[in-house]
Design a protein around this motif. Structure first.
Motif, PDB file in Angstrom:
ATOM      1  N   PHE A 587      41.084  55.482  31.404  1.00  0.00           N
ATOM      2  CA  PHE A 587      40.774  54.322  32.237  1.00  0.00           C
ATOM      3  C   PHE A 587      41.449  54.399  33.607  1.00  0.00           C
ATOM      4  N   GLU A 588      42.572  55.088  33.689  1.00  0.00           N
ATOM      5  CA  GLU A 588      43.194  55.306  35.001  1.00  0.00           C
ATOM      6  C   GLU A 588      42.286  56.179  35.873  1.00  0.00           C
ATOM      7  N   SER A 591      39.264  54.041  36.948  1.00  0.00           N
ATOM      8  CA  SER A 591      39.609  53.035  37.949  1.00  0.00           C
ATOM      9  C   SER A 591      39.901  53.650  39.313  1.00  0.00           C
ATOM     10  N   SER A 592      40.221  54.937  39.324  1.00  0.00           N
ATOM     11  CA  SER A 592      40.495  55.608  40.604  1.00  0.00           C
ATOM     12  C   SER A 592      39.216  55.947  41.358  1.00  0.00           C
ATOM     13  N   LEU A 610      33.601  50.800  40.351  1.00  0.00           N
ATOM     14  CA  LEU A 610      34.715  51.174  39.485  1.00  0.00           C
ATOM     15  C   LEU A 610      36.060  50.778  40.088  1.00  0.00           C
ATOM     16  N   ILE A 611      36.227  51.102  41.367  1.00  0.00           N
ATOM     17  CA  ILE A 611      37.492  50.809  42.053  1.00  0.00           C
ATOM     18  C   ILE A 611      37.736  49.303  42.132  1.00  0.00           C
ATOM     19  N   ILE A 614      38.126  47.944  38.142  1.00  0.00           N
ATOM     20  CA  ILE A 614      39.264  48.453  37.367  1.00  0.00           C
ATOM     21  C   ILE A 614      39.001  48.251  35.866  1.00  0.00           C
ATOM     22  N   ASN A 616      39.163  48.431  31.964  1.00  0.00           N
ATOM     23  CA  ASN A 616      40.297  48.703  31.082  1.00  0.00           C
ATOM     24  C   ASN A 616      39.941  48.638  29.603  1.00  0.00           C
ATOM     25  N   ASP A 620      33.892  47.137  29.167  1.00  0.00           N
ATOM     26  CA  ASP A 620      33.692  47.128  30.621  1.00  0.00           C
ATOM     27  C   ASP A 620      32.743  48.248  31.049  1.00  0.00           C
ATOM     28  N   LYS A 646      38.616  39.429  37.128  1.00  0.00           N
ATOM     29  CA  LYS A 646      39.940  39.368  37.768  1.00  0.00           C
ATOM     30  C   LYS A 646      40.515  37.958  37.815  1.00  0.00           C
TER      31      LYS A 646
END
Length: 876
Positions: A587-588, A591-592, A610-611, A614, A616, A620, A646
């Motif tokens: 997921f990192e 999210s990048s 994606l950015i 994020i 997780n 998603d 968010k």
């Protein structure tokens, strides 16, 4: 209504590819205008348009006549010898249709030499139920008469009369303005009287209106690759081959009025009827003679214990039993077993199989049988999206296999069920606006630069016609109104736009029939690889009741497989089907936005979401796949989803009971399954009724929606929900129904997305090496190379002694594959590797001396030198 006394019985639609220019819909409109009782189709050597014409003609209240203009050779159809004559065959009934299907099929599969052809032996075997017409000037009888061979013409005519029967063979006459036709007509009339064979008047229609002659002439140029200026090109010497009115035909044949009246006589003899949408399901044969229903249930129950556990919850048991009941009721046990068997074969052979695709992913039984790889209850997927007994349509079962080895699965199916029972499906390429303009421009011999400019102007906006483009594109309109050449170009292109141009093989469709396919559909052999495919496209196949299996080749499965092979070469192990779906490192990476090579997430738009999002959790990813579509993007739904996730916008539920199904999408309705679940749980709708409601919302059927809303509110209030809240929830569902995506499909493909992201995050060198080795597109290859550099993965240059065909791993670096060197190619690479063997090349001279110069020519050598493949060799 009193019908006209004439019916066209010799007619070429657009399915006489690049020869006929008659669209079926326009043909029927004209037939209705002329008060003709019947419409016939007699395309060259094929039955491509049969079902389409049948459906549209019967809808218009007319009678369809299904026929074909075949090529008859005097030689055996198995001989590779040129020379054939035309013959028109018309189906009187189902017996005749099936004989015609077999004749046309064997013309392609046994008699193809430049053109599909049949011989007399084949006609003798399949003459029942058919009416034959002696055809145009290329028919054998008129040809022999025109070449002063009356005795032979008489002999042939009598042979056909005896073969088809005195009431089923007619001598065809035409009045088309050709001098040779006028001359032979007199002889044909005389022969008709002499042999007591009835005359029939036809017009060999190739285009609808007389003023379509020029456009049709250009079509012939496109077919033959010639220009209008070429004096030796194929050219019809008359402008009379159009769909003439009954009055025009009566006038043309006023000296032999019986020839016109006989068209009605023939039409009245032709009474072919199809049973449309009566399904012919394939059968899974058990060696012990057992029941497919029982065997399918046995396998599924074993799978239920393996995947869910020895003691599944009541929810699983009820769902499983309900699905089994419906599958059996619909007669689909064999279909499930066939797909299960194919998947087992593929896995046994090491062929990657996808986790599922489409609505089948919502089936628990499919999951238990190994057809899919996601637990549908865990992700709130619905079986009724795939199969509902209230719907008449049999659904497709979608399965993805490794792109490079899909053919092995098809070969397995073909061998198991028989070549006569299995085939892929034809598709038709059409003359799209820009292609059509370029084709017409070449035929008119106009300068390429001018034609190219016009083609680009006409295709600046997708999904519009050339005529529409002229209205909305000022520069195109100016060219059209100021240049005679451009006006002519566009006028002709408008007339030809959208016509069927060529055939190809459906990317994934496969037919498995319980009886020989030629009982229902003719077979076509592709000219490129001689594959056997149906002459009917997907819509026609469904209409005649055959079931399509959708077995596609997915490149990403090949990449996953290749990555795992690289991992195993380094003495590591991984079971891609058992990786954790909540891996932090994965997921990192997601999210990048560094998702080059990750399935479905390579576009700039996807990276941007994606950015911002994020992600997780796996849910998603399912949402992301569903959101990245024009509707949700244009409506602002994507931004709303991110803000809800968010906490920028508070999550609210109009009815708190809907939270169970909307929680994972942060209060938004994103999936069609959510709409159905809510209707089922909150308003007591059956899943069948829930699907009816969703479809009504989707296409905005106001009256039906109004009634369903009343039912929804009534059901909700019974469950203690206030009327005004139920009303607001229903309105919200109606609003979002047009954006609702198939969650079953999204979940299955999100799993592949996650797997590729996981591999990139944990095995970056292996993953990028696999991508580089599988990719053939130079632009994409360049993107992957750039990504390797961004990931600090060293790319070692090609080396004539140390590079393999594909890329390979050396330490933490990737060695360039020789096949990927521009200008080298597969044949040259294989020759180099084979010649090198265990004896490395010691010099450039040694290399040139040992290699076959036909496979590794000067151009290949120069490409290798420029790439640096000889640098280490030269240094040593």
């Amino acid at each position: 209504m009193r019908y006209a006394d004439f019916v066209h019985l010799h007619l070429h639609t657009e399915y006489s590819l690049l020869d006929g220019a008659i669209r079926i819909s326009e043909l029927i409109e004209r037939a209705v205008e002329f008060k003709m009782p019947s419409v016939a189709i007699t395309d060259h050597s094929n039955l491509f348009g049969t079902v389409k014409l049948y459906k549209e003609v019967t809808t218009a209240g007319l009678k369809p006549i299904i026929g074909c203009e075949i090529n008859v050779t005097h030689y055996s159809r198995f001989e590779k010898t040129k020379g054939y004559y035309h013959l028109i065959l018309l189906s009187k009934d189902m017996t005749g249709y099936r004989n015609l299907v077999k004749i046309v099929t064997q013309a392609y599969t046994e008699g193809f030499y430049y053109k599909p052809s049949v011989d007399r032996q084949l006609l003798e075997s399949h003459s029942k139920g058919l009416i034959a017409l002696s055809a145009c000037l290329k028919g054998e009888v008129p040809y022999l008469l025109n070449h002063e061979q009356p005795d032979q013409a008489r002999e042939i005519a009598l042979w056909y009369k005896e073969l088809f029967g005195a009431d089923n063979y007619y001598i065809e006459i035409q009045e088309n303005g050709l001098p040779e036709q006028t001359a032979v007509n007199k002889k044909l009339i005389t022969l008709s009287k002499e042999l007591d064979i009835k005359l029939v008047a036809t017009n060999d229609c190739h285009y609808l209106n007389k003023d379509d002659y020029t456009a049709h002439d250009i079509l012939i140029c496109i077919q033959t690759g010639k220009t209008v200026d070429d004096e030796n090109r194929l050219k019809f010497g008359t402008d009379q081959l159009y769909f003439k009115s009954p009055d025009e035909m009566k006038t043309a044949f006023r000296e032999v009025p019986e020839a016109v009246l006989n068209t009605r006589e023939i039409a009245e003899k032709c009474n072919l009827t199809f049973e449309l949408y009566k399904f012919k399901l394939p059968e899974y044969h058990l060696s012990d003679g057992g029941s497919p229903d029982s065997y399918m249930e046995e396998l599924a129950r074993i799978g239920l214990k393996e995947k869910i556990g020895e003691d599944p919850t009541q929810e699983y048991v009820e769902r499983f039993d309900r699905e089994l009941k419906i599958i059996k009721k619909m007669g689909l046990s064999s279909s499930f077993l066939i797909v299960c068997d194919c998947n087992r074969f593929a896995r046994k052979k090491g062929i990657p199989v996808g986790p599922g695709r489409g609505t089948i992913t919502g089936s628990l039984v499919a999951y238990c049988l190994g057809i899919t790889n996601l637990d549908p209850l865990k992700y709130h997927l619905l079986f009724e999206c795939f199969l509902d007994p209230d719907r008449l349509r049999i659904p497709y079962i979608f399965v993805d296999f490794c792109r490079d080895r899909r053919g092995e699965v098809i070969e397995y199916i073909t061998q198991k069920y028989g070549i006569d029972h299995v085939a892929q499906i034809v598709t038709f390429g059409t003359m799209l606006s820009d292609v059509c303009i370029r084709d017409v421009g070449r035929a008119l011999n106009l300068p390429y630069s001018e034609v190219d400019k016009i083609a680009k102007l006409a295709s600046t906006t997708q999904y519009i016609t050339i005529k529409e483009a002229i209205e909305i594109e000022p520069d195109l309109k100016k060219e059209y109104t100021t240049s005679e050449d451009i006006k002519k170009l566009l006028d002709i292109a408008i007339r030809l736009e959208g016509l069927s141009r060529d055939t190809s093989t459906h990317a994934s469709g496969l037919i498995i029939s319980p009886v020989p396919l030629t009982d229902y559909t003719p077979i076509y052999k592709t000219p490129i690889d001689e594959s056997r495919i149906t002459q009917f496209d997907t819509n026609s196949i469904e209409a005649i009741g055959l079931i399509k299996f959708d077995f596609s080749g997915l490149k990403i499965l090949t990449i996953i497989k290749k990555t795992i092979e690289y991992i195993e070469e380094l003495n590591k192990t991984i079971d891609i089907d058992k990786i954790s779906l909540d891996d932090r490192k994965t997921f990192e990476l997601l999210s990048s936005g560094h998702t080059t090579g990750v399935f479905q997430l390579e576009s700039d738009g996807m990276r941007d979401i994606l950015i911002k999002m994020i992600p997780n959790c796996f849910e998603d990813l399912i949402a992301l796949v569903s959101l990245y579509r024009p509707g949700p993007i244009e409506s602002g739904m994507v931004e709303d989803f991110i803000k809800h996730k968010k906490g920028i916008i508070p999550i609210t539920y109009e009815v708190i009971e809907s939270k169970e199904y909307l929680n994972e999408t942060y209060g938004l309705i994103l999936y069609k399954e959510q709409i159905m679940w809510i209707a089922n749980k909150i308003a007591n709708f059956s899943m069948g009724k829930s699907e009816i409601m969703r479809k009504a919302m989707l296409i905005n059927k106001h009256l039906e929606i109004k009634k369903l809303k009343g039912d929804f509110i009534a059901g909700a209030t019974e469950n203690g929900i206030k009327e005004h809240k139920a009303s607001k929830l229903f309105d919200l569902m109606t609003l979002f129904a047009k954006y609702g995506f198939n969650k079953s499909h999204a979940a299955a493909y999100a799993l592949i997305t996650y797997q590729t992201a996981y591999l990139k995050a944990h095995y970056p060198v292996e993953f990028m090496t696999a991508n580089l080795s599988i990719e053939y597109n130079p632009d994409k290859l360049a993107t992957l190379i750039k990504e390797c550099r961004a990931m600090n993965i060293e790319l070692l240059p090609p080396d004539i002694n140390n590079s393999d065909i594909q890329f390979k791993i050396i330490g933490n670096s990737i060695k360039f594959g020789l096949e990927a060197v521009k200008g080298v190619g597969v044949d040259a690479t294989e020759s180099i590797i084979s010649t090198r063997g265990t004896s490395p090349f010691i010099s450039l001279e040694d290399f040139v001396t040992r290699l076959d110069s036909q496979k590794v020519n000067k151009k290949v050598l120069e490409s290798l030198i420029k790439s640096g493949a000889f640098d280490l060799l030269i240094k040593t």
